[in-house]
Design an enzyme around this catalytic site. Structure first.
Site, mmCIF file in Angstrom:
data_model
loop_
_atom_site.group_PDB
_atom_site.id
_atom_site.type_symbol
_atom_site.label_atom_id
_atom_site.label_comp_id
_atom_site.label_asym_id
_atom_site.label_seq_id
_atom_site.Cartn_x
_atom_site.Cartn_y
_atom_site.Cartn_z
ATOM 1 N N ASN A 86 53.530 -9.409 84.499
ATOM 2 C CA ASN A 86 53.232 -10.212 82.636
ATOM 3 C C ASN A 86 53.123 -11.597 82.935
ATOM 4 O O ASN A 86 54.170 -12.147 83.803
ATOM 5 C CB ASN A 86 54.419 -9.488 82.057
ATOM 6 C CG ASN A 86 52.993 -8.030 82.066
ATOM 7 O OD1 ASN A 86 52.335 -8.300 81.882
ATOM 8 N ND2 ASN A 86 54.190 -6.549 82.180
ATOM 9 N N HIS A 99 56.953 -10.943 89.211
ATOM 10 C CA HIS A 99 57.163 -9.839 89.812
ATOM 11 C C HIS A 99 55.411 -8.862 89.779
ATOM 12 O O HIS A 99 54.756 -9.437 88.292
ATOM 13 C CB HIS A 99 58.361 -8.141 89.234
ATOM 14 C CG HIS A 99 58.148 -8.080 88.028
ATOM 15 N ND1 HIS A 99 59.141 -9.605 87.383
ATOM 16 C CD2 HIS A 99 57.381 -7.371 87.157
ATOM 17 C CE1 HIS A 99 58.823 -8.677 85.826
ATOM 18 N NE2 HIS A 99 58.163 -7.771 85.568
ATOM 19 N N HIS A 101 53.194 -5.854 88.883
ATOM 20 C CA HIS A 101 53.536 -3.838 89.032
ATOM 21 C C HIS A 101 51.938 -3.718 89.993
ATOM 22 O O HIS A 101 50.913 -4.915 89.746
ATOM 23 C CB HIS A 101 53.065 -4.142 87.147
ATOM 24 C CG HIS A 101 53.994 -4.238 86.729
ATOM 25 N ND1 HIS A 101 55.098 -3.712 86.239
ATOM 26 C CD2 HIS A 101 54.428 -5.716 85.689
ATOM 27 C CE1 HIS A 101 56.387 -4.359 85.513
ATOM 28 N NE2 HIS A 101 55.516 -5.671 85.399
#
Ligand code: 5GP
Ligand code: ZN
Length: 113
Positions: A86, A99, A101
Site C-alpha cells: 500500500n 512493507h 503484505h
C-alpha cells in the site's frame, strides 16, 4: 525512534518473526486479514514506494522472494497467496516504512476493496 517498524527491527517492540536475513525481516501482522498475514519489511527505513530509487531494486526483489519463501514454508505456494504494497493514504498505508503484505490460506477476492 518514532517508526514502529524500525523499533521492531531494533528489537525494542516485540513481533512474531517468521523470517530474517541481512536485508529484511518478516513477522506476523498483529491484525491478520487471512490465516497467513505476514509483513516483509526492509531493515533500512524507506517511508513509501515513492521513495525507492534504482539502487533499491535488489532490496525489493529480496522482499518479494522472502515473502514467497514464507508462503511456501506455510504451504500456500500451490493454492496461492497475495502480495500487496500500500502506498500513501488513499491505498490505506498506515505505517510509513514500506512493507509487503503476504496473505494466504483463504480465497481472496478481486478487485480488493
Ligand atoms: P498498512 O496499512 O500500512 O499497509 O499496513 C500496516 C500493517 O501493520 C497493518 O496491517 C497493521 O495491522 C500492522 N500493524 C500495525 N501495528 C502493528 C504492530 O505493532 N505489530 C505488528 N506485527 N503489526 C502491526
Ligand atoms: Zn522505519
Amino acid at each position: 525512534m518514532t517508526c514502529l517498524f524500525c523499533r521492531i527491527i531494533a528489537g525494542e517492540t516485540p513481533a512474531a518473526k517468521v523470517y530474517e536475513d541481512d536485508q529484511v525481516i518478516a513477522f506476523n501482522d498483529i491484525n491478520p486479514q487471512a490465516p497467513m498475514h505476514v509483513l516483509v519489511v526492509p531493515k533500512r527505513h524507506i517511508a513509501t514506494l515513492n521513495d525507492l530509487s534504482h539502487a533499491d531494486d535488489g532490496l525489493v526483489g529480496a522482499m518479494v522472494r522472502a515473502g514467497a519463501k514464507v508462503a511456501k514454508e506455510q504451504g500456500h505456494d500451490g493454492p496461492g497467496f497475495r502480495s500487496v504494497f500500500n502506498c500513501n493514504a488513499q491505498a490505506g498505508q498506515t505505517v510509513f516504512h514500506i512493507h509487503l503484505h503476504v496473505l494466504g490460506g483463504r480465497v481472496l477476492t478481486w478487485p480488493p476493496g
